[in-house]
Design a protein around this motif. Sequence first.
Motif, PDB file in Angstrom:
ATOM      1  N   GLU A 169       0.882  -1.278  -0.157  1.00 16.98           N
ATOM      2  CA  GLU A 169       0.002   0.176  -0.023  1.00 16.98           C
ATOM      3  C   GLU A 169       0.728   1.352  -0.062  1.00 16.98           C
ATOM      4  OE1 GLU A 169      -4.135  -0.940   2.217  1.00 16.98           O
ATOM      5  OE2 GLU A 169      -2.407  -0.605   3.365  1.00 16.98           O
ATOM      6  N   THR A 170       1.796   1.306   0.892  1.00 19.67           N
ATOM      7  CA  THR A 170       2.563   2.473   0.929  1.00 19.67           C
ATOM      8  C   THR A 170       3.528   2.615  -0.116  1.00 19.67           C
ATOM      9  OG1 THR A 170       4.213   1.262   2.375  1.00 19.67           O
ATOM     10  CG2 THR A 170       2.651   2.459   3.600  1.00 19.67           C
ATOM     11  N   GLY A 171       3.809   1.648  -0.951  1.00 17.72           N
ATOM     12  CA  GLY A 171       4.747   1.670  -2.119  1.00 17.72           C
ATOM     13  C   GLY A 171       4.207   1.896  -3.522  1.00 17.72           C
ATOM     14  N   ARG A 172       4.092   0.740  -3.924  1.00 20.49           N
ATOM     15  CA  ARG A 172       3.465   0.530  -5.537  1.00 20.49           C
ATOM     16  C   ARG A 172       2.016   1.288  -5.547  1.00 20.49           C
ATOM     17  NH1 ARG A 172       1.241  -3.615  -8.233  1.00 20.49           N
ATOM     18  NH2 ARG A 172       2.067  -5.257  -6.609  1.00 20.49           N
ATOM     19  N   ARG A 272      -6.903 -11.376  -2.960  1.00 17.97           N
ATOM     20  CA  ARG A 272      -7.994 -12.127  -3.139  1.00 17.97           C
ATOM     21  C   ARG A 272      -8.203 -13.210  -2.031  1.00 17.97           C
ATOM     22  NH1 ARG A 272      -8.372 -12.535  -9.331  1.00 17.97           N
ATOM     23  NH2 ARG A 272      -8.498 -10.533  -9.053  1.00 17.97           N
ATOM     24  N   HIS A 273      -7.369 -14.123  -1.629  1.00 19.20           N
ATOM     25  CA  HIS A 273      -7.342 -15.112  -0.837  1.00 19.20           C
ATOM     26  C   HIS A 273      -6.637 -14.832   0.393  1.00 19.20           C
ATOM     27  CE1 HIS A 273      -9.361 -17.042  -3.940  1.00 19.20           C
ATOM     28  NE2 HIS A 273      -8.494 -17.117  -4.695  1.00 19.20           N
ATOM     29  N   MET A 274      -6.315 -13.491   0.840  1.00 22.05           N
ATOM     30  CA  MET A 274      -5.648 -13.349   1.960  1.00 22.05           C
ATOM     31  C   MET A 274      -6.377 -13.103   3.109  1.00 22.05           C
ATOM     32  SD  MET A 274      -3.646  -9.601   2.696  1.00 22.05           S
ATOM     33  CE  MET A 274      -3.509  -8.856   4.323  1.00 22.05           C
ATOM     34  N   VAL A 275      -5.816 -13.786   4.324  1.00 16.76           N
ATOM     35  CA  VAL A 275      -6.403 -13.584   5.595  1.00 16.76           C
ATOM     36  C   VAL A 275      -5.810 -12.657   6.474  1.00 16.76           C
ATOM     37  CG1 VAL A 275      -6.806 -14.862   7.861  1.00 16.76           C
ATOM     38  CG2 VAL A 275      -7.121 -15.913   5.582  1.00 16.76           C
ATOM     39  N   GLY A 276      -6.720 -11.361   6.614  1.00 17.62           N
ATOM     40  CA  GLY A 276      -5.935 -10.073   7.097  1.00 17.62           C
ATOM     41  C   GLY A 276      -7.001  -9.025   7.238  1.00 17.62           C
ATOM     42  N   ARG A 277      -6.300  -7.747   7.372  1.00 21.53           N
ATOM     43  CA  ARG A 277      -7.331  -6.437   7.323  1.00 21.53           C
ATOM     44  C   ARG A 277      -6.941  -5.686   6.194  1.00 21.53           C
ATOM     45  NH1 ARG A 277     -11.712  -4.073   7.973  1.00 21.53           N
ATOM     46  NH2 ARG A 277     -12.249  -5.020   9.815  1.00 21.53           N
ATOM     47  N   VAL A 278      -7.625  -5.852   4.988  1.00 21.92           N
ATOM     48  CA  VAL A 278      -7.340  -4.823   3.899  1.00 21.92           C
ATOM     49  C   VAL A 278      -8.637  -3.916   3.824  1.00 21.92           C
ATOM     50  CG1 VAL A 278      -5.840  -6.653   2.811  1.00 21.92           C
ATOM     51  CG2 VAL A 278      -8.386  -6.517   2.336  1.00 21.92           C
ATOM     52  N   ALA A 279      -9.914  -4.124   4.536  1.00 24.53           N
ATOM     53  CA  ALA A 279     -10.912  -3.259   4.351  1.00 24.53           C
ATOM     54  C   ALA A 279     -10.847  -1.811   4.386  1.00 24.53           C
ATOM     55  CB  ALA A 279     -12.163  -3.865   5.063  1.00 24.53           C
ATOM     56  N   THR A 280     -11.302  -1.041   3.653  1.00 25.11           N
ATOM     57  CA  THR A 280     -11.476   0.561   4.159  1.00 25.11           C
ATOM     58  C   THR A 280     -12.904   0.884   3.772  1.00 25.11           C
ATOM     59  OG1 THR A 280     -10.616   0.765   1.695  1.00 25.11           O
ATOM     60  CG2 THR A 280      -8.988   0.893   3.718  1.00 25.11           C
ATOM     61  N   HIS A 311      -9.520   4.037  -5.529  1.00 29.43           N
ATOM     62  CA  HIS A 311      -9.338   5.127  -5.038  1.00 29.43           C
ATOM     63  C   HIS A 311      -9.246   5.229  -3.486  1.00 29.43           C
ATOM     64  CE1 HIS A 311     -10.506   7.330  -9.172  1.00 29.43           C
ATOM     65  NE2 HIS A 311      -9.389   6.690  -9.214  1.00 29.43           N
ATOM     66  N   SER A 312      -9.643   4.075  -3.054  1.00 23.27           N
ATOM     67  CA  SER A 312      -9.778   3.902  -1.464  1.00 23.27           C
ATOM     68  C   SER A 312      -8.601   3.513  -0.841  1.00 23.27           C
ATOM     69  CB  SER A 312     -10.816   2.652  -1.437  1.00 23.27           C
ATOM     70  OG  SER A 312     -10.046   1.352  -1.674  1.00 23.27           O
ATOM     71  N   GLN A 313      -7.188   3.524  -1.364  1.00 27.04           N
ATOM     72  CA  GLN A 313      -6.262   3.109  -0.799  1.00 27.04           C
ATOM     73  C   GLN A 313      -5.619   4.322   0.287  1.00 27.04           C
ATOM     74  OE1 GLN A 313      -5.471   0.129  -0.901  1.00 27.04           O
ATOM     75  NE2 GLN A 313      -6.912  -0.342  -2.354  1.00 27.04           N
ATOM     76  N   ARG A 314      -6.632   4.725   1.029  1.00 27.83           N
ATOM     77  CA  ARG A 314      -5.858   5.676   1.996  1.00 27.83           C
ATOM     78  C   ARG A 314      -6.895   5.608   3.298  1.00 27.83           C
ATOM     79  NH1 ARG A 314      -3.891  10.467  -0.571  1.00 27.83           N
ATOM     80  NH2 ARG A 314      -3.790  11.562   1.522  1.00 27.83           N
ATOM     81  N   ASP A 315      -6.174   5.802   4.353  1.00 24.64           N
ATOM     82  CA  ASP A 315      -6.879   5.333   5.673  1.00 24.64           C
ATOM     83  C   ASP A 315      -7.740   6.262   5.892  1.00 24.64           C
ATOM     84  OD1 ASP A 315      -5.700   7.361   8.035  1.00 24.64           O
ATOM     85  OD2 ASP A 315      -4.245   7.029   6.269  1.00 24.64           O
ATOM     86  N   PHE A 316      -8.605   6.114   6.770  1.00 23.75           N
ATOM     87  CA  PHE A 316      -9.947   6.827   7.348  1.00 23.75           C
ATOM     88  C   PHE A 316      -9.284   8.325   7.774  1.00 23.75           C
ATOM     89  CE2 PHE A 316     -12.103   8.764  10.905  1.00 23.75           C
ATOM     90  CZ  PHE A 316     -13.423   8.787  10.484  1.00 23.75           C
ATOM     91  N   GLY A 317      -8.188   8.113   8.607  1.00 25.15           N
ATOM     92  CA  GLY A 317      -7.802   9.490   9.139  1.00 25.15           C
ATOM     93  C   GLY A 317      -7.325  10.439   8.123  1.00 25.15           C
ATOM     94  N   ALA A 318      -6.523   9.964   6.999  1.00 19.56           N
ATOM     95  CA  ALA A 318      -5.871  10.733   6.153  1.00 19.56           C
ATOM     96  C   ALA A 318      -6.936  11.453   5.094  1.00 19.56           C
ATOM     97  CB  ALA A 318      -4.911  10.126   5.189  1.00 19.56           C
ATOM     98  N   CYS A 319      -8.046  10.726   4.832  1.00 24.47           N
ATOM     99  CA  CYS A 319      -9.307  11.126   4.338  1.00 24.47           C
ATOM    100  C   CYS A 319      -9.901  12.332   5.102  1.00 24.47           C
ATOM    101  CB  CYS A 319     -10.241  10.264   3.726  1.00 24.47           C
ATOM    102  SG  CYS A 319      -9.533   9.164   2.663  1.00 24.47           S
ATOM    103  N   ARG A 320     -10.156  12.119   6.308  1.00 25.74           N
ATOM    104  CA  ARG A 320     -10.762  13.058   7.082  1.00 25.74           C
ATOM    105  C   ARG A 320      -9.914  14.209   7.405  1.00 25.74           C
ATOM    106  NH1 ARG A 320     -15.368  12.796  10.260  1.00 25.74           N
ATOM    107  NH2 ARG A 320     -16.158  14.674  11.180  1.00 25.74           N
ATOM    108  N   MET A 321      -8.751  13.931   7.581  1.00 26.89           N
ATOM    109  CA  MET A 321      -7.754  15.118   7.650  1.00 26.89           C
ATOM    110  C   MET A 321      -7.875  16.085   6.381  1.00 26.89           C
ATOM    111  SD  MET A 321      -6.022  15.223  10.556  1.00 26.89           S
ATOM    112  CE  MET A 321      -7.764  14.986  11.445  1.00 26.89           C
ATOM    113  N   ASN A 322      -8.002  15.414   5.222  1.00 25.67           N
ATOM    114  CA  ASN A 322      -7.701  16.357   3.937  1.00 25.67           C
ATOM    115  C   ASN A 322      -9.167  17.073   3.837  1.00 25.67           C
ATOM    116  OD1 ASN A 322      -5.391  15.357   3.022  1.00 25.67           O
ATOM    117  ND2 ASN A 322      -6.022  13.518   1.586  1.00 25.67           N
ATOM    118  N   GLY A 323     -10.123  16.364   4.353  1.00 26.13           N
ATOM    119  CA  GLY A 323     -11.598  17.139   4.358  1.00 26.13           C
ATOM    120  C   GLY A 323     -11.394  18.190   5.319  1.00 26.13           C
ATOM    121  N   VAL A 324     -11.119  18.147   6.381  1.00 28.88           N
ATOM    122  CA  VAL A 324     -10.698  19.078   7.423  1.00 28.88           C
ATOM    123  C   VAL A 324     -10.114  20.255   6.856  1.00 28.88           C
ATOM    124  CG1 VAL A 324      -9.971  19.940   9.770  1.00 28.88           C
ATOM    125  CG2 VAL A 324     -11.309  17.802   9.285  1.00 28.88           C
ATOM    126  N   ARG A 325      -8.805  20.141   6.061  1.00 33.62           N
ATOM    127  CA  ARG A 325      -8.048  20.997   5.704  1.00 33.62           C
ATOM    128  C   ARG A 325      -8.615  21.848   4.504  1.00 33.62           C
ATOM    129  NH1 ARG A 325      -3.675  16.968   5.925  1.00 33.62           N
ATOM    130  NH2 ARG A 325      -2.078  17.723   7.424  1.00 33.62           N
TER     131      ARG A 325
END
Length: 619
Positions: A169-172, A272-280, A311-325
């Motif tokens: 996520e943080t790279g490519r 597609r078959h990963m067990v983890g937290r990828v949801a946003t 276009h969802s590859q941003r965390d909730f906080g960054a999106c909210r921060m951008n909205g506040v800015r």
Amino acid sequence: MRIVRTGPLTWGQQLFWFYNHTWWTDHPGSRPEMTWQLAVPDGTRVADLGAAAAACAERFEALRTVYTEPGAGRPEQCVLSSYDVPVLSRAEAERTDFGILDRPAVRVVVPRSRGRTDAAELTVNCADLDGFSLATVARLIEARLDPAPGGPAIRYDDQFHNIDWAHLETGRLRGRSERGMRWAEEFRRAVPRNVLLGRGDRERIGGTRQRSAAMVQVVDLLPALTSVAERCGVTVAAVVHATAAIVLSGLAGGGDAHFHTAVANRWRRETRHMVGRVATATVCRVPVDPAHTARQLCRDTQGILLRAYQHSQRDFGACRMNGVRADAEFGGTLVVPAMIEYFGYLGEQADDRPRVLFDDARVEVRDGGIDELRFEVAPLWPGLRIDLVADTAVLPPGPAVDTLHRMVGLLRAVAEDPDRPVADLLRGVPPIGTGDRPGPPVADAAQLGRRIAAHDGVDRAAVFVDDAGPSPVRAHLSGTGVDLTALHEDLMLAAAGNPLLRVPTSYRLVRSAPDRPASEAAWRGCEATGRFRPREDYRRTAADDERIAALVAVFQRWHPGVRCDPSRCYAQAGGEYLLIPSMMVGLRTAGYAGAQPADFIGLASLAAVARKLSRIPGC
């Protein structure tokens, strides 16, 4: 516990790491966890159940992960070499704390922790797994206990984990979506600030905010939706979202539908078959054109959802921060108009457990308001369960039930004839209130006037809204000894938690108010004793108050090299979402309490947040 791997959090994990702090989890029922009822054979040995869970923990890092403490800077996840998943009785589970900072939060709960059992539930923390992954782990446990042939195929990848996804996520992926992010930021600014469908004063001074919670479980609806989805070349989720868009547009009196939707990013090959937290979650705008057919709307919605996923590859906080800015300068805040969650992973196998089947809607009224209109749709083959939750100021219990009935009726209508015009479907959804789309003059002026009139020293107040003018939200008030700066800060704090409240862009204090009711011209005719325009006049400094000085010092400690202007909100000053817990810890260490993490997410200035602080006794 031996740590074998450390790394950053996925953007989905960041949100739930943030919400795992005691600022939220101290309240009953607020811990961000998910539970799955396991289908275990009668007479299953508790020891076998524990062995099945332990085998999954050995295979998937997400089940043996702990996290660094909020307040220690940027969070990391730490993978343990091994973890024996506990199998506890209900009484033991209630007595045991499962914070994610000292040990993994996964556990199995049974009626009794010894001997045999015919019931069990798997509980995990939302920071570790999303819903798709929870379903996968649950079915792996069930298959180990009862490897009967003919069950659903279980696919998973035990070589790709949360840390790997976070690095990707943080790279490519982030570099790939920069163009989409610029589009998303412009879109967020274009979303109407008051699309939430409330009309009353949501603060209810002296009362308790409540929410309507309605639910309907419709028998045999899912096969019809599956059929129409195939005919239209879309997914069932797209049909559900398109139908919800018709409901939202109808309630608002027409126009586009704006909503948030949960995004699992499972369309990417890596996850597609990963067990983890990828949801946003991502915000979507669906144009609801009456001239189109339901088939066209479903196809358009499918495309919008797919583009939103990219276009969802941003965390909730960054999106909210951008909205506040973007919005803090203009007295507005980003609104979540509606939330639609489609639990698609539940429909992969039939729900054979005993349950109540009905076509009628049931409703209850709960304490605690909610700042969004929320649809939760669970496909339980062959039925479909829909939950609708909304603040009673948005939808009282009766209209909530009616809205749910209309949602079911529209789903049936789309399934029967996808070529029906959207205009025909919209006729079945009467708008809320007078029928016009709620806008700033209706939603803001009355609330602001009442809020200002309740401030110390204010006798009377009136607010006038005109988005086309140089000062969109103008407050006129009368009274003696009114501190306009303090009033402005109070309103900034109030607006941080109320999406229907906009902060005035100018204040005018008069000696005596005109007769009631009064036009703005009448207020302007009164002699002014004070004026305040926040964008030009608001210059709170650290020298004004020791609390401001303390907050500025904490901010600059956690944001080295950044010169903090306390007249600006946390985001405008350059604050980072993931460092808000560190800010909270820093303030407590400095001897101050009273602020909340949400104060830093909102549009309130740092000086306004400082006004909430008070000295901790003994510090």
